[in-house]
Design a protein around this motif. Sequence first.
Motif: not given
Length: 95
Positions: A26, A46, A50-52, A68-71, A74
Motif C-alpha cells: 500500500r 471498508l 474487510n478490504r479498504l 487494500s487487503d488486511p495484510n 494493494s
Amino acid sequence: MKPLVFCVMFFVAMSTAAAQNICAKREEIIQKLWDRWQEVLTANGLANDNRLIEVFVSKKGSWTIIISDPNGRSCVASAGQNWTLQESKYPDQGT
C-alpha cells in the motif's frame, strides 16, 4: 455517500482484471500516486469483505481507486481523468 460507494463498487467490479496486474505494498502505491500525479486520499471506506477502498485525486482531476487487503497488499482497481467532487444532497427527514 451511498452514491459514491455505488460508483466505487461499479468501477471495482469493472476493473477486476486490471487490478490483478498492478499490485504492491500500500505504501508503495500511495507514494507512486503522489510522485507521478500528485494524487492524495480524498475518500475511503471498508468493504463488506474487510478490504479498504480508497480514492486518490489530484488538483488536475486525475484519480485512482485502490483496494487494500488486511495484510497491506494493494491493487489499483481503476484510474482516470476529470474527477469532480459532488455535494451530497440528502432528503429531508420526516417528509
